[in-house]
Enzyme design. Structure first.
Site, PDB file in Angstrom:
ATOM      1  N   GLY A 352      13.336 -21.985   9.878  1.00 35.77           N
ATOM      2  CA  GLY A 352      13.906 -21.288   8.726  1.00 35.77           C
ATOM      3  C   GLY A 352      15.078 -22.051   8.153  1.00 35.77           C
ATOM      4  N   PHE A 356      23.094 -21.107   4.328  1.00 36.85           N
ATOM      5  CA  PHE A 356      24.008 -21.389   5.424  1.00 36.85           C
ATOM      6  C   PHE A 356      23.642 -22.676   6.159  1.00 36.85           C
ATOM      7  CE2 PHE A 356      20.597 -18.638   6.872  1.00 36.85           C
ATOM      8  CZ  PHE A 356      20.057 -19.392   7.906  1.00 36.85           C
ATOM      9  N   LYS A 374      20.967 -21.436  15.025  1.00 32.98           N
ATOM     10  CA  LYS A 374      21.383 -21.543  13.621  1.00 32.98           C
ATOM     11  C   LYS A 374      22.371 -22.701  13.509  1.00 32.98           C
ATOM     12  CE  LYS A 374      22.709 -17.851  11.204  1.00 32.98           C
ATOM     13  NZ  LYS A 374      23.604 -16.793  10.667  1.00 32.98           N
ATOM     14  N   ASP A 473      25.951  -6.309   5.285  1.00 29.38           N
ATOM     15  CA  ASP A 473      24.898  -7.085   4.627  1.00 29.38           C
ATOM     16  C   ASP A 473      23.527  -6.671   5.153  1.00 29.38           C
ATOM     17  OD1 ASP A 473      24.030  -8.887   2.748  1.00 29.38           O
ATOM     18  OD2 ASP A 473      24.263 -10.650   4.024  1.00 29.38           O
TER      19      ASP A 473
END
Length: 681
Positions: A352, A356, A374, A473
């Site tokens: 993904g 960011f 991430k 969020d």
């Protein structure tokens, strides 16, 4: 000669079946140590060091006969009365967060087959139990709440029979005389706790009693569990202690142990037990205890290790320990671990990407843990502030509907967050997969399950966690879906943490257009009510199969909340259901759409709490009456915000972040395949 050996065999069985021993400290104890188990020089038994991802076993070296045949019936078995008492202590590296617990166990073999270095107390899992035909009876003293194992809390005592899921468990505590409510014992405060475990063969009752060391044994056990152990144990079992550490570390120690089959175990002498307060050198052992390592060698090794670690630290240019790691106890990964886990952040591991940075699938080599990493780009809109916010907000958060944060890594300006890998990607991907050949339409039942899961996650954050967390969020791209289609809310980069009962402070308006509550532009305060609004927009999006804002639609259908609100006022709300759904539960669909409108009400006073939402979804409460002026108040709330789309950063002259209202005509200039992203206004 045969008779002689037969008599020896019988004598051997009698000795084992009537065995009794008492260790007030383990200096001269006959134990078999495995893994990272070790001895302190003063006789304390250490099951693990104060390091993550370790496992330790300490067992009596010979198998003990627990199951015997009834003398009058060769086909019937019984387990005689047995008793044990011991003293243990758990001293976590980060006491405010906790560490990991220990277990007293009876095991059918003395090999650590299938035992993992993680939060499972050093016990074998169900798969390995079946593979190696291992039988286990364990009494666990657990200081981690593993929701997948249905743990009641993070400070409990439980009885486990050939499973990591306890057959019975109670919060750690003890009864004083003439009291009916137990006094709580904090198992992870580093103080010694004494345990008494007794099995009565006549009553077939297993009792577990605990109390702080020095307290008279309570008359009332904490746990009384009726059980026929003859059906659960092998003839011969190994007795002893198991422990492990996961991402959080703790020093797990046993100060003394007394055991007896055939009666009551001898009491321990608290005056002869070794003290935890005295600084002592450590004696490392494996297998049978064979001697004591010299203190000078240990000290020299520690100094050498420290020098080598410092040199490695400088060479790899890794940063010093951050204040927020000390405060919040998040596990810091070495950069080299993440490189190895992702094959050098190979593009084949990429799962993904966004504003960011990128997300990679990886396997941590030391543990085999499958993770999502991430990797935050240096020019990302998610900077150090959001990076730290995500770590600190997720401190101690454990819930089956939350993505688990395992740790982090910072190497100079490179930021990394390490999460559970969730196989089905995000809810946004499942609803709006761009690759039609891979698209799998979510059924209504699956959508309803996902919505219920997200509601449980928000209820936990708002009311049930140690501190109130406002996510700020809530949207489909921040909801991940596992292999069982269980929803897991993630991405806490914008979240804020408050003490329960405290008022949120005014802050910058952040979030994603379409999910932002209208009062944010006036107050600047993100509250649980603003989270509820975002959840309401998500409910409508999942039920309708369309995004909250779709610029290509006619003006009446441009904003999803307004369109569904108008259909509701006409009594035609089911027209909003995703037309791709061939079958759906009409009652549930109307419930979800109506509840979504109520959650997304422009006036926060009319929005329900997440507890009420969960009760309605579970059928434990009826849907509140929607206000009659629902379709009149603040229609078209999107006009309070500007929209930023991912593809619009290259040319921002037409659309800029602003608090000024934006006309609907501006949305019509935007391509329908562009997706709204998080913005800061």
């Amino acid at each position: 000669m045969k008779a002689f050996f037969f008599m020896q065999f019988l004598l051997f069985k009698v000795v084992l079946s009537e065995i009794a021993f008492t260790y007030n400290g383990f200096k001269n104890a006959n134990l078999s140590l495995d893994g990272d188990a070790y001895l302190w020089s003063n006789g304390i038994l250490g099951l693990t060091h104060d390091k993550p991802n370790l496992i330790g076993h300490a067992l009596y070296p010979s198998p003990l006969q627990f199951r015997q045949k009834q003398s009058n019936d060769s086909n019937r078995y019984y387990v005689p009365t047995f008793s044990t008492t011991f003293v243990f202590a758990i001293n976590p590296k980060h006491p405010e967060i906790g560490g990991h617990g220990i277990a007293f166990a009876l095991l059918s073999n003395n090999k650590s087959k299938g035992c993992l270095a993680n939060q499972y107390l050093g016990l074998p899992n169900v798969t390995s139990m079946a593979k190696y035909s291992t039988r286990v009876l364990a009494v666990e003293f657990d200081v981690v709440q593993s929701l997948n194992l249905t743990d009641i809390d993070d400070n409990h005592v439980g009885i486990d029979i050939s499973s990591l899921i306890s057959n019975i468990s109670k919060p750690a505590g003890y009864y004083l005389d003439n009291t009916t409510t137990p006094n709580t014992i904090n198992l992870k405060n580093g103080k010694p706790v004494q345990v008494w475990i007794d099995f009565n063969s006549q009553e077939m009752l297993l009792n577990v009693t605990i109390a702080p060391l020095g307290t008279v044994r309570p008359h009332i056990p904490l746990i009384c569990f009726p059980v026929d152990l003859s059906l659960l144990l092998d003839d011969y079992m190994y007795a002893g202690f198991t422990a492990s550490t996961g991402l959080l570390s703790a020093s797990q120690t046993v100060l003394g142990w007394s055991f007896r089959i055939g009666g009551k175990a001898q009491d321990l002498n608290s005056f002869h037990l070794p003290s935890l307060d005295k600084p002592v050198k450590v004696v490392h052992t494996k297998g049978f205890i064979v001697g004591i390592t010299l203190a000078t060698i240990t000290l020299a090794f520690m100094i050498l290790f420290g020098v080598l670690h410092t040199i490695h630290h400088i060479r790899t240019q890794e940063d010093i320990l951050e204040y927020w790691e000390v405060d919040y106890g998040a596990c810091r990964f070495n950069y080299s671990e993440l490189v190895a886990a992702t094959n050098g952040f190979n593009e084949k591991n990429l799962i993904g990407c966004g504003g960011f940075g990128k997300v990679y699938k990886g396997v941590i080599p030391s543990t085999g843990l499958v993770v999502a990493i991430k990797r935050i780009a240096q020019d990302s809109r998610q900077g150090m502030r959001e990076f730290v916010a995500e770590i600190t907000s997720m401190r101690g958060l454990r819930h089956r509907n939350l993505v688990q944060l395992h740790g982090w890594c910072r190497r100079q300006d490179e930021l990394h967050l390490v999460y559970d890998y969730v196989s089905n990607g995000s809810l946004d991907d499942l609803l709006f997969n761009k690759h039609e050949q891979e698209k799998k339409l979510l059924t209504w039942q699956e959508r309803f399950k996902i919505l219920t899961g997200v509601a449980h996650a928000l209820l936990y954050l708002h009311e049930e966690s140690e501190q109130m967390v406002v996510h700020r969020d809530v949207k489909p791209s921040n909801v991940l879906i596992d292999a069982d289609l269980t929803a897991k809310l993630g991405d806490f980069g914008l979240s804020r943490t408050y003490g329960h009962g405290l008022n949120p402070q005014t802050t910058h308006i952040v979030g994603t257009v379409g999910y932002l509550a209208p009062e944010l532009t006036k107050t600047g305060k993100a509250t649980t009510c603003t989270d509820v609004y975002g959840y309401g927009a998500l409910m409508l999006e999942v039920a309708c199969g369309r995004r909250p804002i779709e610029p290509q639609r006619i003006s009446e259908e441009l904003v999803l909340v307004d369109w569904v609100r108008e259909l509701h006022s006409k009594g035609e709300i089911l027209r909003a259901v995703d037309p791709n759904l061939e079958e759906y539960n009409q009652f549930e669909a109307e419930l979800v759409l109506s509840l979504g409108l109520l959650c997304a009400h422009p006036n926060p006073v009319h929005r329900p709490s997440m507890r009420s939402v969960v009760q309605v979804l579970l059928g434990n409460a009826s849907l509140p009456m929607l206000p009659s002026n629902l379709h009149l108040e603040n229609a078209g709330v999107i006009t309070n915000y500007s929209v930023i789309y991912e593809d619009d950063f290259a040319d921002s002259s037409d659309i800029e972040p602003s608090s000024q209202s934006t006309s609907f005509s501006r949305f019509n200039k935007l391509s329908s395949d562009k997706r709204a992203t998080s913005v800061t206004l």
